[in-house]
Write a protein that holds these residues in place. Structure first.
Motif, PDB file in Angstrom:
ATOM      1  N   THR A  11     -26.447 -33.769 -27.343  1.00  0.00           N
ATOM      2  CA  THR A  11     -27.411 -34.826 -27.243  1.00  0.00           C
ATOM      3  C   THR A  11     -27.085 -35.973 -26.762  1.00  0.00           C
ATOM      4  O   THR A  11     -26.004 -36.541 -26.924  1.00  0.00           O
ATOM      5  CB  THR A  11     -27.717 -35.020 -28.706  1.00  0.00           C
ATOM      6  N   VAL A  12     -27.728 -36.495 -25.706  1.00  0.00           N
ATOM      7  CA  VAL A  12     -27.476 -37.694 -25.039  1.00  0.00           C
ATOM      8  C   VAL A  12     -27.480 -39.008 -26.164  1.00  0.00           C
ATOM      9  O   VAL A  12     -28.593 -39.162 -26.784  1.00  0.00           O
ATOM     10  CB  VAL A  12     -28.396 -37.916 -23.805  1.00  0.00           C
ATOM     11  N   LEU A  13     -26.520 -39.444 -26.443  1.00  0.00           N
ATOM     12  CA  LEU A  13     -26.496 -40.546 -27.273  1.00  0.00           C
ATOM     13  C   LEU A  13     -26.806 -42.082 -26.335  1.00  0.00           C
ATOM     14  O   LEU A  13     -27.261 -43.015 -26.941  1.00  0.00           O
ATOM     15  CB  LEU A  13     -25.254 -40.682 -27.827  1.00  0.00           C
ATOM     16  N   ASP A  14     -26.293 -42.053 -25.162  1.00  0.00           N
ATOM     17  CA  ASP A  14     -26.582 -43.293 -24.641  1.00  0.00           C
ATOM     18  C   ASP A  14     -26.370 -43.004 -22.849  1.00  0.00           C
ATOM     19  O   ASP A  14     -25.296 -42.305 -22.517  1.00  0.00           O
ATOM     20  CB  ASP A  14     -25.267 -44.335 -24.945  1.00  0.00           C
ATOM     21  N   GLU A  15     -26.939 -43.647 -22.001  1.00  0.00           N
ATOM     22  CA  GLU A  15     -26.651 -43.603 -20.727  1.00  0.00           C
ATOM     23  C   GLU A  15     -26.953 -45.091 -20.042  1.00  0.00           C
ATOM     24  O   GLU A  15     -27.951 -45.865 -20.546  1.00  0.00           O
ATOM     25  CB  GLU A  15     -27.900 -42.829 -19.914  1.00  0.00           C
ATOM     26  N   TRP A  16     -25.843 -45.574 -19.391  1.00  0.00           N
ATOM     27  CA  TRP A  16     -26.050 -46.954 -18.860  1.00  0.00           C
ATOM     28  C   TRP A  16     -25.208 -47.039 -17.530  1.00  0.00           C
ATOM     29  O   TRP A  16     -24.610 -46.225 -17.235  1.00  0.00           O
ATOM     30  CB  TRP A  16     -25.489 -47.991 -20.099  1.00  0.00           C
ATOM     31  N   LEU A  17     -25.394 -47.971 -16.824  1.00  0.00           N
ATOM     32  CA  LEU A  17     -24.561 -48.160 -15.482  1.00  0.00           C
ATOM     33  C   LEU A  17     -24.294 -49.761 -15.234  1.00  0.00           C
ATOM     34  O   LEU A  17     -25.148 -50.673 -15.846  1.00  0.00           O
ATOM     35  CB  LEU A  17     -25.525 -47.765 -14.173  1.00  0.00           C
ATOM     36  N   VAL A  18     -23.306 -49.959 -14.523  1.00  0.00           N
ATOM     37  CA  VAL A  18     -23.033 -51.281 -14.134  1.00  0.00           C
ATOM     38  C   VAL A  18     -23.139 -51.487 -12.730  1.00  0.00           C
ATOM     39  O   VAL A  18     -22.110 -50.913 -12.029  1.00  0.00           O
ATOM     40  CB  VAL A  18     -21.435 -51.571 -14.846  1.00  0.00           C
ATOM     41  N   LYS A  19     -23.872 -52.366 -12.230  1.00  0.00           N
ATOM     42  CA  LYS A  19     -23.951 -52.457 -10.661  1.00  0.00           C
ATOM     43  C   LYS A  19     -22.877 -53.316 -10.073  1.00  0.00           C
ATOM     44  O   LYS A  19     -22.620 -54.190 -10.612  1.00  0.00           O
ATOM     45  CB  LYS A  19     -25.267 -52.956 -10.387  1.00  0.00           C
ATOM     46  N   VAL A  96     -10.614 -46.294 -30.922  1.00  0.00           N
ATOM     47  CA  VAL A  96     -10.361 -47.471 -31.731  1.00  0.00           C
ATOM     48  C   VAL A  96     -10.171 -46.948 -33.082  1.00  0.00           C
ATOM     49  O   VAL A  96     -10.885 -45.954 -33.751  1.00  0.00           O
ATOM     50  CB  VAL A  96     -11.636 -48.211 -31.764  1.00  0.00           C
ATOM     51  N   LEU A  97      -9.020 -47.153 -33.558  1.00  0.00           N
ATOM     52  CA  LEU A  97      -8.630 -46.580 -34.940  1.00  0.00           C
ATOM     53  C   LEU A  97      -9.188 -47.586 -36.155  1.00  0.00           C
ATOM     54  O   LEU A  97      -9.734 -48.640 -35.870  1.00  0.00           O
ATOM     55  CB  LEU A  97      -7.148 -46.970 -35.336  1.00  0.00           C
ATOM     56  N   GLY A  98      -9.424 -46.846 -37.241  1.00  0.00           N
ATOM     57  CA  GLY A  98     -10.263 -47.322 -38.546  1.00  0.00           C
ATOM     58  C   GLY A  98     -10.945 -46.524 -38.979  1.00  0.00           C
ATOM     59  O   GLY A  98     -10.992 -45.463 -38.819  1.00  0.00           O
ATOM     60  N   ASP A  99     -11.918 -46.965 -40.047  1.00  0.00           N
ATOM     61  CA  ASP A  99     -13.015 -46.141 -40.661  1.00  0.00           C
ATOM     62  C   ASP A  99     -14.291 -46.936 -40.280  1.00  0.00           C
ATOM     63  O   ASP A  99     -14.594 -47.711 -41.031  1.00  0.00           O
ATOM     64  CB  ASP A  99     -12.492 -45.932 -42.131  1.00  0.00           C
ATOM     65  N   PRO A 100     -14.988 -46.392 -39.330  1.00  0.00           N
ATOM     66  CA  PRO A 100     -14.760 -45.061 -38.789  1.00  0.00           C
ATOM     67  C   PRO A 100     -14.061 -45.321 -37.525  1.00  0.00           C
ATOM     68  O   PRO A 100     -14.026 -46.230 -36.981  1.00  0.00           O
ATOM     69  CB  PRO A 100     -16.391 -44.781 -38.316  1.00  0.00           C
ATOM     70  N   LEU A 101     -13.512 -44.082 -36.896  1.00  0.00           N
ATOM     71  CA  LEU A 101     -13.054 -44.152 -35.736  1.00  0.00           C
ATOM     72  C   LEU A 101     -14.046 -44.058 -34.743  1.00  0.00           C
ATOM     73  O   LEU A 101     -15.037 -43.832 -34.715  1.00  0.00           O
ATOM     74  CB  LEU A 101     -12.322 -42.574 -35.490  1.00  0.00           C
ATOM     75  N   LYS A 102     -13.784 -44.847 -33.498  1.00  0.00           N
ATOM     76  CA  LYS A 102     -14.760 -45.024 -32.506  1.00  0.00           C
ATOM     77  C   LYS A 102     -14.046 -44.809 -31.142  1.00  0.00           C
ATOM     78  O   LYS A 102     -12.973 -44.741 -30.902  1.00  0.00           O
ATOM     79  CB  LYS A 102     -15.059 -46.551 -32.617  1.00  0.00           C
ATOM     80  N   THR A 116     -18.875 -53.771 -22.629  1.00  0.00           N
ATOM     81  CA  THR A 116     -18.056 -52.932 -23.618  1.00  0.00           C
ATOM     82  C   THR A 116     -19.012 -52.392 -24.242  1.00  0.00           C
ATOM     83  O   THR A 116     -20.124 -53.067 -24.947  1.00  0.00           O
ATOM     84  CB  THR A 116     -17.310 -53.764 -24.377  1.00  0.00           C
ATOM     85  N   ARG A 117     -18.925 -51.077 -24.692  1.00  0.00           N
ATOM     86  CA  ARG A 117     -19.789 -50.221 -25.614  1.00  0.00           C
ATOM     87  C   ARG A 117     -18.819 -49.430 -26.598  1.00  0.00           C
ATOM     88  O   ARG A 117     -17.939 -48.952 -26.156  1.00  0.00           O
ATOM     89  CB  ARG A 117     -20.866 -49.508 -25.327  1.00  0.00           C
ATOM     90  N   GLU A 118     -19.164 -49.372 -27.716  1.00  0.00           N
ATOM     91  CA  GLU A 118     -18.282 -48.387 -28.779  1.00  0.00           C
ATOM     92  C   GLU A 118     -19.506 -47.640 -29.640  1.00  0.00           C
ATOM     93  O   GLU A 118     -20.479 -47.644 -29.632  1.00  0.00           O
ATOM     94  CB  GLU A 118     -17.669 -49.431 -29.959  1.00  0.00           C
ATOM     95  N   TYR A 119     -18.799 -46.004 -29.806  1.00  0.00           N
ATOM     96  CA  TYR A 119     -19.545 -45.078 -30.332  1.00  0.00           C
ATOM     97  C   TYR A 119     -18.855 -44.714 -31.575  1.00  0.00           C
ATOM     98  O   TYR A 119     -17.463 -44.178 -31.342  1.00  0.00           O
ATOM     99  CB  TYR A 119     -19.747 -44.438 -29.343  1.00  0.00           C
ATOM    100  N   GLU A 120     -19.361 -44.413 -32.711  1.00  0.00           N
ATOM    101  CA  GLU A 120     -18.509 -44.044 -33.775  1.00  0.00           C
ATOM    102  C   GLU A 120     -18.389 -42.437 -33.813  1.00  0.00           C
ATOM    103  O   GLU A 120     -19.208 -41.627 -33.049  1.00  0.00           O
ATOM    104  CB  GLU A 120     -19.487 -44.063 -35.167  1.00  0.00           C
TER     105      GLU A 120
END
Length: 126
Positions: A11-19, A96-102, A116-120
């Motif tokens: 399942t696609v969670l995210d799609e993005w681009l940086v020009k 990224v360590l912690g609860d939740p991991l990312k 910057t983007r983070e994903y659990e």
């Protein structure tokens, strides 16, 4: 005896681009959740960027977390999957360590600020 194989469902969670306005190129990032990733066939996520596929599943994440702990880090740069040859353009992938991991992705082009983007992650370390 009947053996049933289940297919990995993504399942696609995210799609993005940086020009990059210097040459009108762009860096594309796709983040997908998968139901069966890695050798154990468990849920995780995959990040696709610049020809790299970074799979965040429990086995490799445990190794990255161990290395981060040895170095006293809370964010572990996955150097072999990052593109970090230049200071003014790069893609950096982190655990990224912690609860939740990312999973963390930072993308910078010559003409952009770092994005910057983070994903659990869908699992925890024991």
């Amino acid at each position: 005896m009947q053996i049933i194989f289940m297919a990995n469902v993504t399942t696609v969670l995210d799609e993005w681009l940086v020009k990059d306005l210097e040459d009108n190129s762009s860096i594309n990032v796709t983040v997908e959740a998968g139901t069966e990733l890695g050798n154990s066939g468990v849920p995780g996520i995959q990040v696709r960027c610049m020809g790299y596929v970074i799979t965040f599943e429990p086995n490799i994440v445990a190794q990255w977390a161990y290395k981060a702990g040895k170095q006293g880090l809370t964010e572990y740069l996955i150097e072999d999957k990052s593109w970090i040859y230049y200071d003014d353009r790069y893609t950096k992938h982190y655990l990224v360590l912690g609860d939740p991991l990312k999973a963390k992705v930072i993308v910078k082009t010559r003409s952009s600020k770092p994005i910057t983007r983070e994903y659990e992650l869908p699992f925890a370390m024991e």
